[in-house]
Each structure stands twice: as C-alpha cells, then as structure tokens.
Enzyme design. Structure first.
Site, short mmCIF file in Angstrom:
data_model
loop_
_atom_site.label_atom_id
_atom_site.label_comp_id
_atom_site.label_asym_id
_atom_site.label_seq_id
_atom_site.Cartn_x
_atom_site.Cartn_y
_atom_site.Cartn_z
N LYS A 44 -2.83 30.21 -6.35
CA LYS A 44 -2.91 30.34 -7.82
C LYS A 44 -4.26 30.90 -8.25
O LYS A 44 -4.44 31.26 -9.41
CB LYS A 44 -2.63 28.98 -8.48
CG LYS A 44 -1.19 28.49 -8.23
CD LYS A 44 -0.96 27.13 -8.86
CE LYS A 44 0.42 26.58 -8.52
NZ LYS A 44 1.51 27.25 -9.24
N ARG A 101 -1.19 23.34 -11.19
CA ARG A 101 -1.56 22.68 -9.94
C ARG A 101 -2.61 23.52 -9.21
O ARG A 101 -2.53 24.74 -9.19
CB ARG A 101 -0.30 22.53 -9.08
CG ARG A 101 -0.50 21.88 -7.74
CD ARG A 101 0.87 21.55 -7.14
NE ARG A 101 1.75 22.71 -7.15
CZ ARG A 101 1.86 23.58 -6.13
NH1 ARG A 101 1.10 23.45 -5.06
NH2 ARG A 101 2.72 24.58 -6.19
#
Length: 808
Positions: free
Chosen positions: A538, A533
């Site tokens: 991230k 995602r």
C-alpha cells in the site's frame, strides 16, 4: 413513537434498569437505556421479517465473513428506522445531546480493515434492498487490538469493547450447537456396505450465537448478523481445572487473527476458522430441516457465500454434515455443496491465499482433512484426459505438504468473483488462470461498494444538507441521483456551499487532533489523507519519502511557495508484521521531527484507526492517497468513501481506482505511476534496479540516507531495515521507480488547490459520481447473478400499504 412516548419509555427504563430518574442519569445510563428502547422498537420488525422469510420459504443468503466492522450502531439504527431527527430533537428538549450519548458506544471490535467494513456495508445494503440475507461471523472478545504509540512504536492493547456489554445483541442459547475438534477418526464399513466415520477422543466445545438486527433503510426489514462465541460445555468442565486450561478453549473467540508466527497461534487460528464455519453451517441446516423439503431443494432455498479464503472449510464441513449426519452419498452431497456455495476472492497477493500444513489440519480437524483428501483424489480423477497433467497438478488441493484453501473454495463452489474489474481480470489471466481455463463459467466480477448512508448521511451531515438543498433528498434512497449535482459544476454559490461544508468538517477534525494529540493544525491547509491497513504494497512509505522531500525543500529554502499541508495517516500493522511496524515507527519519528520544527507544517498519525475515527477523517479530507503498486490492490473502498465526501483521489491505476477514474474523468483525479502491464514486464524481464535509480538521483539519496545517517532521530534499527528493503533487497514494490511521478502529481495538487473554484469543481465531480459505487448496487448484482435471491418488502407503516407481493 411520539416524543412523549420516547420520553416516557426512557424514564421507565432508567428506573427499571438503573433505579435513576432522568435528571440523575449520566451519558452511560442514558445510552444503554436509549439503546434498549431502540432495540425493542426494531425487534417487532425483526420478528416479522424472520417469520415472513419462514412462511414464504424465501431463499436466503448467508454471508460468511471472518471480519465485520459495523462501527457504532446508535445513530445508524435511528437513521435506518427513520427517527434520527425525531429522537435528536426529543432528547434536546430534555437537555440531552444525542452525540454525547453516541460517544459512549464502543466500536464493535470484529474486524481489521476493508474486508470487515465491506461485509458490514453489505449487511446494511442487503437489508436496505429488502433482500433476505444473514451474516455469520465470530463474536471476538477483543477483536484485533487497540493501537497505541509508545516512543513512536505501535503497542497492541486488548480492545475491551464488551466491557459494558453490547446493547444491540441477543444471546440465543437455545440455538447453540456443538463443534468437535482434534481427536482421531477412522472409517468403519457397516453391514449395508456403506462407510461410516467414527471419531474418538474429540474436544467438544459449545458455540453460542449472539444475534444483532441489521436494520434496512426505512423499509421495515431487519435481517440478522449472527456471531458465535465459544463456551465450555457443562459436562466437559471437569476437564479444565485451571485458568490456563480454560484459556485453550476460550482463545478460540478471543482475538481476530491470532498471531500465527508460532505454531500455537496457527493451531488456534485454524481451530477458530473451523469453529464458526461448523457452527454457522449446522445452524443453517437445522433451519432448512424445519422446512421439510427434500435435500435436492437445498440450493433453491439456501445460498452460502464465502467472503475470502478464510472460510474455505465451508466446503468439506457442508459435505461432512450432509454425509455423516444426514446419510447422503458423496455424489449427491457434492452436487448440493457446489450449487449452494459461492466464493469472493479479495486478494492478488500470494501470501494472503491461505495454505495450511497437512499435519496441522490432520491434528485440528481430522475428519475435515479426510474429506479434503477425498475431494482432491476425485478432482484429479475427474480431470484426467480432459486437461494436461501439469495443469491438474498445479490446481489440486494438496501440494507441497499443504492444503491450498483457495483451490478448495474454487473447486467446491459454483461462483468465484473478484472485487474490481482489474482484479477480476488479473484473477483470470494471472493469479487463477489455471482455474479460469478449467471453469470459465464460474468467474465473474462484482466491484465493491460502500453505503452512503453511513459515509455521508451520518458521517457528513453538513454535506448531506447541501445535497438536499441542491438536488433534493432522493439521493438518500437512490445514491445514483447524486449525478444531478453535475448541473451545478459552474454554479459559484453551489461551489461555495460545498467549500463551506468541507471547511466545517476540517475544523471539527482540527479540534479532535488538538484534543487527542496536542498538535494544532490549520483548516486552511490541504488535509492529505492515507487511511488503510499498513502493508508494504500500500506504500505508506512512499508517502513518507515525499514528506521528507518537502521537508528538505523547506529547510533549504524557507521562502519556497508550498501550500500548507497536513498529512494524516491511520493504519494498524499486524502484530507480527515487523516491517510494517518499522514504517509506523519511522512515520512517528518523522512526525516528531517535523512537528517540533517551527518552520514546517504538520503530519499526524492518528492511533487506533477504526470506523469511528474514519467517520471523522474522511469528511475532512482534501486528498485521498490510493498509491498501492499497480496490480496489488484488489479493490479498495476508502477510495470510494473519500470521493463521496469530495476528496480528490491521488492514485495509481490499481483496483477500483481505474473505475473511479472512468467515472470522474481524467481531469478530476491525479493518476501516476507504473501500469499493471509495466509491473509485470519488470517481473518477466527481471531488470529492475533500485540501486541504479538511487545512484542517479541525488535528492533520493538524501531522502533515503535520512533513515540511516541520524537525520530522522531514534530509528537506527528501523531506518536500516527500511533502507535495506529499498536498496539491498531491490525495492519489492517499486517505490523508487514511481517516486518522481508521484512527486510531480503532488506538485500539481499543490498548484490546483490554490485555485479554489477549480478545486471545488473537481470535488463536485467526485461527489456526483460516487453513487455508482453504492453497495446497494453491488449486492443487487450478487443477488441476481450469484445468489439468486429476490427482494421481499416489508409493510410500510407510513403509507399503510405494502410495497410488494409479500405483505406480513
């Protein structure tokens, strides 16, 4: 079934359903006919499994998740039934390609990312371990969305996965139930002195379940995944005289995570969460009543698991059903509720711990809010004199005109677990420290896992064949046996077999990339993969900064010694997450710039990332990018899937990366970046300065300036947003602080990959140690420590015997 029986039944179904002979049928008709045949074949096992649970009064777990991502089920069901090769060769005999039929199937659009895939891995593992368990979720019409790129921008299109129907599901109209929303509620005192909730002016909708069989791996067990769809009651149809009025109801199960940037979307999302929580719990209690057992035995027969905070309304809804519909007093109902419910926390990010405005909850679910208010009042009273007043205030449910749903889930259940050792430790020491001080016995860890059945046996048949040849096939039922592969770490021929299997999957992916993007890539290059995602923490952006670093190095020195590399991204950004969508735009424009430069290697962003695309990318990956800021990723499961397929992990010490490092050893993983302690030191001292790092590093200046000086074309607005996030707003996720360390790790990868034997040894060590991350082991730990359920084994037709004490 014999080959001839398969052919005969396939012909019959084609005639009955499509009025076609086998020779005239196309892939669509063949797929649905074959799917119907397989479902019929498994339905007998499904019926026997359910009857056995009922007769034995076996305790069952109900796994509530707002997401499921099963992927395609044709080959998975054939594998688990033990007839994959038999059906493949049977179809080949009549010139039908099983893979061509599998391509017809649409991925079930029931999830977004790791949360939904984990839930589906658990469904597979629960059945494969012979455990009595059921899934409970929503049958979304369109799921999240189908992703496409237009001029580099992410565009969200409806994912019409149900357009041709779903061959695997069974509509169970007789099991439907009513769910009540909105209206108002008041308490009335009865003649016996008890209070009764009187609800008025409600909107009543029909929840209709669609059941899909979850087939265990060659053990005869078929469990149930129940998904709820909303419908308007026949008696209520007159209230909805226009399409727009009908949409207000039908939107409840239209899409996953309705856009909550506007209040109308937040209202739908809250109603959606309550809808399937209420339907699922009503269904469970209806089943329990069939057993004719006393209420105090409910926790001995039923375990309900809340998979993340979206399902926290299970607590007040179970209380409502027990009290309002069954006349149980508060104290008894609360004792039952806490014993029955358990909760998994999946995040460290504060924004992901749901909070709902009190006014909105009063409007959408007024009776539920009443019960939450009473839970809060009694919680505060129960803590008086035991814990400090400030701790009580910090942990109560109602604060700042909001309902804290994570607090509700923790207080109303008997178990709270994290999903990796580091994550669970952070829950205890930082994120949920107050609750750990109050309920230390409730906290535990269950590191996530994956099903190697899908992620190697199905996704990577060449590697699976090598495993069978080298270590036998026991690993297919016991993934821990992959450890035997370590015996071959110095075997040159074995290493060559691993290399050849990887090469085959890289060539297949290269063909797919050419077909879908028109870009030709070389299987000789390093396939560097980041698939997850898209979220700022991230740090896909740090990957992009490094790509720009390499690009500038090659432009400045075309003769530089850099191993050719293909960078592959796969990710969706939430529709309202503008910053993440800006990163996607920047990646795509950088890709266009590089891919149109004849001197440079390629970078790919593959659109509409889903389970099927992951099954193509993961077996071909050489490098697994797991580069989130330490302390931000709860666990991750793509890291496990990639290591299982022989990719080498490039990672921070975050989530399950730490446990992967411990499993494979320091020399078989590339670790870089800040530690969790160093991150929290920055938070405490407030002395991080991204501007200082930028000012002192000319190369970084050139890379960041590329976003705003026209170097990267067509990103004037997005480039400025990214540039400002890193400098003006001080780089929230410390990309610039970790960048040099990240670049050095990438340089080491560049050197090591040139030594084919060294690289294959690293790859072998990752495959061999991946069995420790099996979802089978994870669900066994849940079953023993949290749910207290036991395996019940099916009749083994092949041996003509039973595998346990509960024969059918």
């Amino acid at each position: 079934m014999t080959k001839e029986e398969i052919k005969k039944e396939l012909r019959r179904r084609l005639r009955d359903d499509y009025a076609l002979e086998l020779e005239d049928a196309g892939p669509v008709e063949l797929f649905y006919s074959l799917g119907g045949l397989i479902k019929a074949f498994s339905n007998e096992k499904w019926q026997k499994t359910w009857k056995n649970y009922l007769v034995e009064e076996q305790k069952q777990v109900y796994y509530f998740s707002i997401e499921f991502l099963p992927g395609k089920l044709l080959k998975s069901n054939l594998l688990n039934l033990g007839i994959l090769e038999e059906v493949r060769t049977t179809l080949a005999d009549i010139n039908i390609d099983l893979d061509e039929l599998a391509d017809v199937e649409r991925d079930m659009a029931l999830g977004n990312g790791g949360l939904g895939r984990l839930a589906s891995c658990f469904m597979d593992s629960i059945a494969s371990c012979g455990l009595p368990g059921n899934g409970n979720g929503i049958r979304y019409d369109y799921g999240l969305f189908k992703q496409q790129f237009v001029d580099g921008y992410q565009v969200e299109l409806p994912d019409e996965w149900l357009k041709r129907g779903n061959v695997w599901e069974i509509r169970r109209e007789s099991k439907a139930c009513d769910v009540h929303l909105f209206g108002n509620v008041y308490m009335k005192r009865l003649s016996n002195g008890k209070l009764q909730a009187i609800e008025e002016n409600q909107t009543t909708v029909r929840a209709v379940p669609y059941d899909t069989g979850m087939i265990g791996y060659q053990n005869g067990i078929v469990n149930t995944m129940r998904l709820w769809s909303v419908e308007i009651l026949v008696s209520e149809e007159a209230k909805y005289q226009s399409l727009d009025e009908r949409r207000t109801i039908e939107d409840l199960t239209a899409v996953l995570y309705p856009d909550d940037s506007q209040e109308s979307g937040r209202l739908v999302r809250l109603a959606q969460e309550y809808f399937f929580v209420s339907a699922g719990l009503q269904s469970i209690i209806r089943y329990y009543k069939k057993l004719n057992l006393p209420w105090h035995s409910l926790s001995e027969k039923i375990a309900i698991h809340i998979n993340d905070t979206h399902l926290a309304m299970c607590v007040p809804e179970l209380m409502r059903i027990l009290m309002d519909e069954n006349g149980i007093n508060w104290e008894f109902a609360w004792d039952i509720t806490v014993k029955v419910l358990s909760y998994t926390n999946h995040t460290i990010m504060a924004e992901a711990l749901e909070k709902w405005p009190i006014y909105l909850m009063k409007r959408v679910v007024p009776r539920i809010y009443q019960i939450i208010e009473e839970i809060d009042r009694r919680y505060v009273m129960s803590m008086q004199g035991i814990h400090p007043q400030d701790l009580i205030q910090r942990t109560r449910l109602l604060q700042n005109d909001q309902v804290y749903m994570a607090h509700l889930a923790i207080i109303g259940s008997h178990s709270t677990n994290g999903v990796a050792k580091m994550h669970s430790d952070l829950l205890k020491t930082i994120v949920l420290r107050d609750f750990y001080n109050i309920y230390p016995e409730r906290f535990n860890n269950k590191t996530n896992g994956i099903t190697e059945r899908r992620w190697m046996q199905l996704a990577n048949e060449p590697l699976s064949a090598v495993m069978d040849e080298l270590i036998g096939d026991s690993w297919r039922k016991n993934p821990q046996d992959l450890k035997r592969l370590m015996n071959y770490q110095n075997d040159k021929k074995a290493l060559e077999k691993l290399r050849d299997a990887k090469r085959k999957k890289k060539e297949e992916l290269a063909v797919y990339i050419l077909k879908t993007t028109g870009i030709e890539v070389s299987a000789d290059a390093i396939f560097d993969v980041q698939i997850k995602r898209l979220h700022a923490y991230k740090r896909q952006l740090m990957n992009l900064l490094h790509i720009l670093k390499i690009y500038f190095e090659i432009k400045d020195n075309p003769e530089i010694d850099i191993t050719p590399r293909v960078f592959i991204f796969g990710a969706k950004a939430a529709p309202s997450y503008t910053y993440a969508k800006s990163i996607i735009k920047a990646i795509n424009e950088t890709a266009n710039m590089i891919n149109n430069d004849p001197e440079i290697q390629d970078k790919i962003f593959l659109s509409n990332y889903n389970v099927s695309l992951a099954e193509k990318i993961i077996p071909a990956a050489d490098v697994s990018e797991q580069i989130s800021l330490a302390s931000k990723e709860a666990s991750g499961t793509s890291n496990m899937k990639l290591m299982l397929n022989g990719a080498i992990t490039l990672a921070t010490l975050d989530g399950a990366n730490i446990e992967i490092k411990d499993a494979v050893g320091d020399k078989n993983i590339y670790i870089f970046g800040l530690t969790e302690k160093e991150v929290y030191d920055y938070y405490e001292k407030q002395d991080y300065s991204s501007q200082k790092i930028y000012d002192e590093d000319e190369e970084l200046q050139r890379i960041l300036n590329a976003f705003v000086d026209g170097t990267i074309p067509n990103v004037e607005i997005e480039g400025r947003e990214i540039f400002d996030s890193l400098l003006k707003f001080n780089d929230e996720y410390f990309l610039l602080r970790d960048f040099r360390d990240y670049a050095q790790a990438q340089e080491k990868i560049n050197r090591d990959y040139k030594d084919s034997v060294l690289w294959q040894k690293k790859s072998l060590a990752n495959i061999a140690n991946a069995g420790g991350f099996s979802a089978d082991e994870t669900v066994k730990a849940y079953a023993e420590d949290i749910w207290q359920i036991e395996p019940i084994f099916a009749h083994t037709e092949k041996e003509g015997t039973t595998n346990g004490s509960h024969p059918f």
